[in-house]
Design an enzyme around this catalytic site. Structure first.
Site, PDB file in Angstrom:
ATOM      1  N   ASP A  39     -26.870  38.627   8.914  1.00 33.91           N
ATOM      2  CA  ASP A  39     -26.881  38.466  10.372  1.00 33.91           C
ATOM      3  C   ASP A  39     -28.301  38.577  10.900  1.00 33.91           C
ATOM      4  O   ASP A  39     -29.039  39.505  10.553  1.00 33.91           O
ATOM      5  CB  ASP A  39     -26.024  39.537  11.042  1.00 33.91           C
ATOM      6  CG  ASP A  39     -26.171  39.495  12.553  1.00 33.91           C
ATOM      7  OD1 ASP A  39     -25.669  38.529  13.168  1.00 33.91           O
ATOM      8  OD2 ASP A  39     -26.829  40.401  13.111  1.00 33.91           O
ATOM      9  N   TYR A  44     -34.886  39.143  17.032  1.00 35.32           N
ATOM     10  CA  TYR A  44     -35.394  40.041  15.987  1.00 35.32           C
ATOM     11  C   TYR A  44     -36.760  39.555  15.498  1.00 35.32           C
ATOM     12  O   TYR A  44     -36.872  38.643  14.679  1.00 35.32           O
ATOM     13  CB  TYR A  44     -34.414  40.112  14.817  1.00 35.32           C
ATOM     14  CG  TYR A  44     -33.022  40.582  15.186  1.00 35.32           C
ATOM     15  CD1 TYR A  44     -32.791  41.326  16.333  1.00 35.32           C
ATOM     16  CD2 TYR A  44     -31.929  40.268  14.384  1.00 35.32           C
ATOM     17  CE1 TYR A  44     -31.514  41.755  16.669  1.00 35.32           C
ATOM     18  CE2 TYR A  44     -30.652  40.694  14.716  1.00 35.32           C
ATOM     19  CZ  TYR A  44     -30.445  41.432  15.863  1.00 35.32           C
ATOM     20  OH  TYR A  44     -29.181  41.843  16.200  1.00 35.32           O
ATOM     21  N   LYS A  71     -27.734  34.180  16.822  1.00 37.62           N
ATOM     22  CA  LYS A  71     -27.315  34.448  18.193  1.00 37.62           C
ATOM     23  C   LYS A  71     -28.021  33.536  19.186  1.00 37.62           C
ATOM     24  O   LYS A  71     -29.062  32.956  18.883  1.00 37.62           O
ATOM     25  CB  LYS A  71     -27.564  35.920  18.516  1.00 37.62           C
ATOM     26  CG  LYS A  71     -26.870  36.855  17.515  1.00 37.62           C
ATOM     27  CD  LYS A  71     -27.117  38.313  17.822  1.00 37.62           C
ATOM     28  CE  LYS A  71     -26.490  39.194  16.764  1.00 37.62           C
ATOM     29  NZ  LYS A  71     -27.280  39.215  15.508  1.00 37.62           N
TER      30      LYS A  71
END
Length: 332
Positions: A39, A44, A71
């Site tokens: 993930d 990030y 995401k």
């Protein structure tokens, strides 16, 4: 989807910098150990996590399918900041995350993620960080923006075969419940809200997911660290290891509750971190437990914890001490 998943925020330089080689080593160790779920998110490391994960996975020759989730909900825009630490990420690219849950914003974010990941398809696409915890008074407008725009974009990507499953990635189960009233979602990534420390999500949210056929990935099984470190070690008492809960300094009530849980684990000679990693996986709606991993050593330690034998009596003792919700399933 492997029961233990690889949370890729740390290879985006979460809290401290890594080299590309160190990040690649962590991913390769996970693959070699049978982990098949990874993930990540644009947030990030402002694209760094996706870039490193994509490069590492491009080198693999595993025969089993590798599942990747990323995401949408933030666009990365140029930044002039010279700060070495921004939003918790060290030495990240000169970009700034900007919330955008619109149709166009989601499409642009997804296209950029595909390039960084070196993929033409994403297995799971999640709308990132919806909810009042993140957006405060702006939450109603953001949620409306998503349901009227971003959700439509994600549904189209799924219909076109570019995404297999869609959902939300959030720290609040309440916003997931609200989303299910307005749309169809395949699942959710819930961070920190169904752990050895707190199980409120099992009252209404997880049963609702069962009725709607939605799976749940559990992130943050250590509640930002306190369930990994415990609260009793000498280094902790001296302050050398800070106690973190929910991304902040742990309040005393949380410290006291963890101390009680830790005492029960000590009674059965079971590492607190092993119990914390295994507990969420006992719920039938949870398909994977994500641990944030930054090195080969962390990968191997997490696998040891996930496979540590734990007597059923430990779980029963926690329940007797009212440290587990009565409705929470316990590992067999």
């Amino acid at each position: 989807m492997s029961l233990l998943g690889f949370g890729a925020a740390p290879i985006g330089n979460l809290y401290h910098p890594l080299t590309d080689a160190q990040a690649n080593s962590a991913v390769q160790s996970a693959l070699d150990s049978g982990i098949r779920y990874f993930d990540t998110a644009p947030h990030y490391g402002f694209g760094l996590s996706e870039t490193r994960l994509g490069a590492a996975l491009a080198k693999t020759a595993v025969t089993e399918p590798v599942i990747v989730s990323t995401k949408v909900g933030r666009l990365l825009v140029p930044s002039t900041s010279k700060a070495s630490m921004r939003h918790g990420f060290a030495d990240a690219p000169p970009l700034e995350p900007q919330f955008d849950y619109s149709y166009d914003g989601v499409m642009r974010s997804f296209d950029a993620s595909l390039k960084r990941l070196q993929r033409t398809h994403v297995d799971v696409l999640l709308a990132h960080d919806l909810g009042p915890l993140t957006h405060g008074a702006d939450h109603p407008a953001r949620f409306r923006e998503f349901m009227e725009g971003g959700y439509r974009a994600m549904s189209e990507l799924k219909a076109a075969g570019q995404v297999t499953a869609i959902g939300l990635g959030t720290n609040e189960w309440q916003i997931c419940e609200a989303a299910l009233k307005h749309g169809d979602f395949d699942g959710f990534l819930l961070a920190g809200r169904y752990t050895l420390l707190e199980q409120g999500a099992c009252e209404t949210f997880l049963p609702l997911c069962a009725r709607r056929g939605a799976s749940v990935i559990l992130g943050g099984p250590f509640n930002s660290g306190i369930l990994a470190t415990g609260v009793k070690g000498a280094d902790i008492a001296s302050g050398k290891i800070p106690l973190h809960y929910n991304y902040e300094a742990a309040p005393q009530a949380i410290i006291d509750r963890v101390a009680q849980i830790e005492s029960v684990c000590e009674e059965f000679a079971v590492p607190l971190a092993a119990a914390a990693l295994q507990f969420p996986a006992a719920h039938p709606q949870i398909c994977s437990v994500l641990a944030g991993l930054a090195s080969e050593a962390q990968v191997q330690q997490s696998l040891v914890w996930m496979n540590t034998p734990i007597p059923e009596e430990l779980w029963q003792r926690l329940r007797e001490c009212e440290l587990l919700h009565p409705a929470a399933p316990i590992p067999a």
